[in-house]
Write an enzyme that holds these catalytic residues in place. Structure first.
Site, PDB file in Angstrom:
ATOM      1  N   LYS A 191       0.847  -1.196   0.000  1.00 51.08           N
ATOM      2  CA  LYS A 191       0.000   0.000   0.000  1.00 51.08           C
ATOM      3  C   LYS A 191       0.882   1.245   0.000  1.00 51.08           C
ATOM      4  O   LYS A 191       1.567   1.531   0.975  1.00 51.08           O
ATOM      5  CB  LYS A 191      -0.898   0.064   1.251  1.00 51.08           C
ATOM      6  N   GLU A 266      10.484   1.476   9.963  1.00 47.89           N
ATOM      7  CA  GLU A 266      11.456   2.547   9.707  1.00 47.89           C
ATOM      8  C   GLU A 266      10.705   3.836   9.982  1.00 47.89           C
ATOM      9  O   GLU A 266       9.800   4.202   9.224  1.00 47.89           O
ATOM     10  CB  GLU A 266      11.920   2.529   8.250  1.00 47.89           C
ATOM     11  N   CYS A 300      13.548  11.389   6.305  1.00 47.19           N
ATOM     12  CA  CYS A 300      13.798  10.816   7.638  1.00 47.19           C
ATOM     13  C   CYS A 300      15.247  11.056   8.043  1.00 47.19           C
ATOM     14  O   CYS A 300      15.557  11.155   9.221  1.00 47.19           O
ATOM     15  CB  CYS A 300      13.472   9.338   7.640  1.00 47.19           C
TER      16      CYS A 300
HETATM   17  P1  NAD Z   1       2.461   8.332   7.824  1.00 48.63           P
HETATM   18  O1  NAD Z   1       2.857   7.535   9.003  1.00 48.63           O
HETATM   19  O2  NAD Z   1       1.391   9.319   7.983  1.00 48.63           O
HETATM   20  O3  NAD Z   1       1.959   7.381   6.633  1.00 48.63           O
HETATM   21  C1  NAD Z   1       2.780   6.351   6.128  1.00 48.63           C
HETATM   22  C2  NAD Z   1       1.902   5.286   5.505  1.00 48.63           C
HETATM   23  O4  NAD Z   1       1.112   4.679   6.520  1.00 48.63           O
HETATM   24  C3  NAD Z   1       0.927   5.805   4.459  1.00 48.63           C
HETATM   25  O5  NAD Z   1       0.851   4.845   3.427  1.00 48.63           O
HETATM   26  C4  NAD Z   1      -0.382   5.873   5.225  1.00 48.63           C
HETATM   27  O6  NAD Z   1      -1.528   5.755   4.422  1.00 48.63           O
HETATM   28  C5  NAD Z   1      -0.261   4.663   6.139  1.00 48.63           C
HETATM   29  N1  NAD Z   1      -1.074   4.704   7.347  1.00 48.63           N
HETATM   30  C6  NAD Z   1      -1.595   5.785   7.980  1.00 48.63           C
HETATM   31  N2  NAD Z   1      -2.279   5.381   9.081  1.00 48.63           N
HETATM   32  C7  NAD Z   1      -2.189   4.031   9.141  1.00 48.63           C
HETATM   33  C8  NAD Z   1      -2.677   3.041  10.043  1.00 48.63           C
HETATM   34  N3  NAD Z   1      -3.379   3.353  11.115  1.00 48.63           N
HETATM   35  N4  NAD Z   1      -2.378   1.752   9.817  1.00 48.63           N
HETATM   36  C9  NAD Z   1      -1.624   1.405   8.751  1.00 48.63           C
HETATM   37  N5  NAD Z   1      -1.145   2.292   7.852  1.00 48.63           N
HETATM   38  C10 NAD Z   1      -1.413   3.600   8.045  1.00 48.63           C
HETATM   39  O7  NAD Z   1       3.802   8.957   7.289  1.00 48.63           O
HETATM   40  P2  NAD Z   1       3.991   9.949   6.073  1.00 48.63           P
HETATM   41  O8  NAD Z   1       3.450  11.255   6.528  1.00 48.63           O
HETATM   42  O9  NAD Z   1       3.506   9.356   4.815  1.00 48.63           O
HETATM   43  O10 NAD Z   1       5.597   9.998   5.977  1.00 48.63           O
HETATM   44  C11 NAD Z   1       6.369  10.803   6.760  1.00 48.63           C
HETATM   45  C12 NAD Z   1       6.968  10.054   7.934  1.00 48.63           C
HETATM   46  O11 NAD Z   1       7.695   8.917   7.483  1.00 48.63           O
HETATM   47  C13 NAD Z   1       7.970  10.874   8.713  1.00 48.63           C
HETATM   48  O12 NAD Z   1       7.752  10.746  10.091  1.00 48.63           O
HETATM   49  C14 NAD Z   1       9.316  10.264   8.337  1.00 48.63           C
HETATM   50  O13 NAD Z   1      10.346  10.420   9.230  1.00 48.63           O
HETATM   51  C15 NAD Z   1       8.962   8.857   8.134  1.00 48.63           C
HETATM   52  N6  NAD Z   1       9.955   8.233   7.250  1.00 48.63           N
HETATM   53  C16 NAD Z   1      10.869   7.361   7.799  1.00 48.63           C
HETATM   54  C17 NAD Z   1      11.840   6.776   7.003  1.00 48.63           C
HETATM   55  C18 NAD Z   1      12.837   5.796   7.562  1.00 48.63           C
HETATM   56  O14 NAD Z   1      13.400   5.046   6.782  1.00 48.63           O
HETATM   57  N7  NAD Z   1      13.081   5.756   8.850  1.00 48.63           N
HETATM   58  C19 NAD Z   1      11.871   7.070   5.648  1.00 48.63           C
HETATM   59  C20 NAD Z   1      10.938   7.969   5.121  1.00 48.63           C
HETATM   60  C21 NAD Z   1       9.967   8.517   5.954  1.00 48.63           C
END
Ligand code: NAD
Length: 507
Positions: A191, A266, A300
């Site tokens: 997803k 991650e 990130c």
């Molecule tokens: P997010 O957590 O809002 O969403 C990430 C994904 O999770 C999306 O596909 C979203 O639809 C899904 N999602 C949302 N709620 C969910 C739930 N309850 N259950 C399952 N899936 C759900 O994050 P974002 O805003 O898309 O991305 C930004 C974040 O990602 C930042 O905090 C960033 O640091 C982190 N990030 C981490 C890394 C890493 O490798 N550590 C890399 C890139 C981004």
């Protein structure tokens, strides 16, 4: 001299809307209830893609298809050679289509076209590296257990894997997970973020073209609720790998606990670069500028805080401010642009809120600190921003801003620098700048982070594993450990000959 370097909109954009559907058991499908969602470009304000919006029915069907494919053995029991052949073909096709995919990714994310191209074409190498692991992975043999025993540890694919990705590097992050899961022999339900579905769907087309059997990779488009949550809790799923925010990571771990499935996370980071007085200050200043503005700070690995020795703090800040003025912000479709748009209006407001709160708490804005207007574009942009006088208790020093905003903290002693670097809930990455190898190694061993860069920032290779400690996550991606995540081990203890003494005494 103008305060910033700005790149205005080049020309009117002609774009054919990308139509995205779910990929379930080898077929592209609309949602049963016909629901759709549209993604409007955060930079250009045009509709980029129109996607089927999945619900419980599509998610259940995708999980069932992945389960059937796994249990049928079409991929899980295929040889490493045949898995590698498909992965290598996918890499070739990604390179063929990289320009087309990069353009869509730029419009969906707002990131500069050269960086979107680098992300997509660079990801091909992750697929190639995973192909090499598919052929070379092996278990262990133990030939030292005595003359009548032989031990073998087998590696087996873990099963059906849910893959959930964020919007900031939609194609790269998918490629940090999917080829490794496939190399291991797993089947997957993917997803993408609801904000950036297109390149995942385009990859789905390439997987079919490369000959991946139906049901091995399924894609469900939609939101965290209900799609992502069901992918995390479903009993037919054996593992979930997630990249995104720490808050959602927590809810995924909790949803997964019902079936005790494996969880790999991650999450965020608050990554420090520490600058000692003997460092090559010009090099450090350039890397700090890159580290904070790359991907508009929506990264990130953003080095959103620097910890600088008091003796060089003024010089470092002066250089970073001067370099910041030269970074080209603006139209992400222009190849000269280095920093594009912020992903959404809500996110722009969140970034600005961190800066406002820091100023109210006594910090000083040395540069930027407000929205940026780019001629000819309706989207959200934020100025390159440097905030000095930040103290460790401020939210801007502790939380992910996820924007082009640098916080400057200072230190006097080595121990003070380590303490400040480790004073964070996160532990994703850290950097150290010093001409002394002793200082670099001492710091690298004491800092709490999954990756440490010395005299550089954000260099990465498929061979070098990546992941976080503390609240930055669980598990590792890429490198050999990235494959191990998707493998179970099974121990075989084998007796050679009829040498086993009876447990029950003969009467
Ligand atoms: P997010 O957590 O809002 O969403 C990430 C994904 O999770 C999306 O596909 C979203 O639809 C899904 N999602 C949302 N709620 C969910 C739930 N309850 N259950 C399952 N899936 C759900 O994050 P974002 O805003 O898309 O991305 C930004 C974040 O990602 C930042 O905090 C960033 O640091 C982190 N990030 C981490 C890394 C890493 O490798 N550590 C890399 C890139 C981004």
């Amino acid at each position: 001299m103008t305060e910033f370097t700005l790149i205005a909109a080049s020309a009117a954009v002609h774009h054919d809307i990308v139509e995205c559907r779910h990929l379930i058991d080898g077929a592209w499908r609309a949602s049963e209830d016909g629901a759709i969602s549209e993604r409007v470009s955060p930079s250009h304000g045009i509709v980029v893609s129109r996607s089927a919006k999945g619900g419980t029915t599509e998610t259940e069907a995708a999980i069932a298809a992945a389960r059937k494919a796994f249990d049928g053995g079409v991929w899980s029991k295929a040889s490493g050679k045949s898995r590698a052949t498909v992965l290598l073909k996918v890499a070739e096709l990604i390179e063929r289509d990289a320009e087309k995919m990069a353009r869509v990714e730029t419009l969906e994310t707002g990131k500069p076209i050269t960086q979107a191209f680098g992300e997509v074409s660079g990801a091909a190498d992750l697929w190639r590296y995973a192909a090499s692991l598919a052929r070379t992975m092996h278990g262990e043999s133990h030939n030292t257990l005595g003359p009548d025993m032989l031990g073998v540890v087998l590696k087996e694919p873990i099963g059906v894997v849910s893959v959930i990705t964020p919007w900031n590097f939609p194609f790269w992050i998918l490629s940090q997970k999917l080829p490794f899961a496939l190399a291991a022999g797993c089947t997957c339900v993917v997803k993408p973020s609801e904000l950036t579905p297109s390149t995942t769907v385009m990859l789905g087309e390439l997987l079919i073209e490369a000959g991946l059997p139906s049901g091995v990779v399924n894609i469900v488009l939609g939101y965290g609720q209900p799609v992502g949550a069901l992918m995390a809790e479903h009993p037919e799923v054996d593992m979930i790998t997630f990249t995104g925010s720490t808050a959602v990571g927590r809810s995924i771990a909790s949803a997964a606990s019902g079936t005790l499935k494996k969880v790999a996370l991650e999450l965020g980071g608050k990554n420090p670069q520490v600058i000692f007085p003997d460092a090559a200050i010009d090099d450090a200043a350039d890397a700090i500028t890159f580290g904070v503005y790359f991907n508009a700070g929506e990264c990130c690995n953003s080095s959103s805080r620097i910890i600088v020795h008091e003796d060089v703090a003024e010089a470092v800040v002066e250089k970073v401010v001067a370099l910041s003025r030269k970074v080209a912000f603006g139209d992400p479709l222009n190849p000269e642009t280095q920093v594009g748009a912020i992903v959404s209006t809500a996110h722009q407001q969140k970034i600005d809120g961190y800066v406002r709160d820091a100023v109210a708490a006594g910090a000083k804005v040395c540069l930027g600190g407000a929205a940026l207007k780019v001629d000819g574009l309706p989207g959200e942009f934020y100025q390159p921003t440097v905030v000095a006088g930040v103290t460790p208790d401020m939210a801007i020093a502790r939380e992910e801003v996820f924007g082009p905003v640098l916080s400057v903290l200072t230190f006097r002693s080595f121990d003070g620098a380590v303490a400040l670097a480790n004073d964070a809930a996160y532990g994703l990455s850290a950097g150290v700048w010093s001409d002394s190898v002793h200082t670099c190694l001492d710091f690298a061993r004491q800092v709490e982070a999954g990756t440490v860069w010395t005299n550089t920032w954000m260099d990465g290779f498929p061979e070098l594993t990546f992941g976080g400690v503390k609240q930055s996550g669980l598990g590792r991606e890429i490198g050999p450990y990235g494959l191990e995540e998707f493998l179970e081990v099974k121990t075989l203890a084998m007796r050679i000959g009829r040498t086993r003494a009876p447990w029950v005494k003969a009467s």
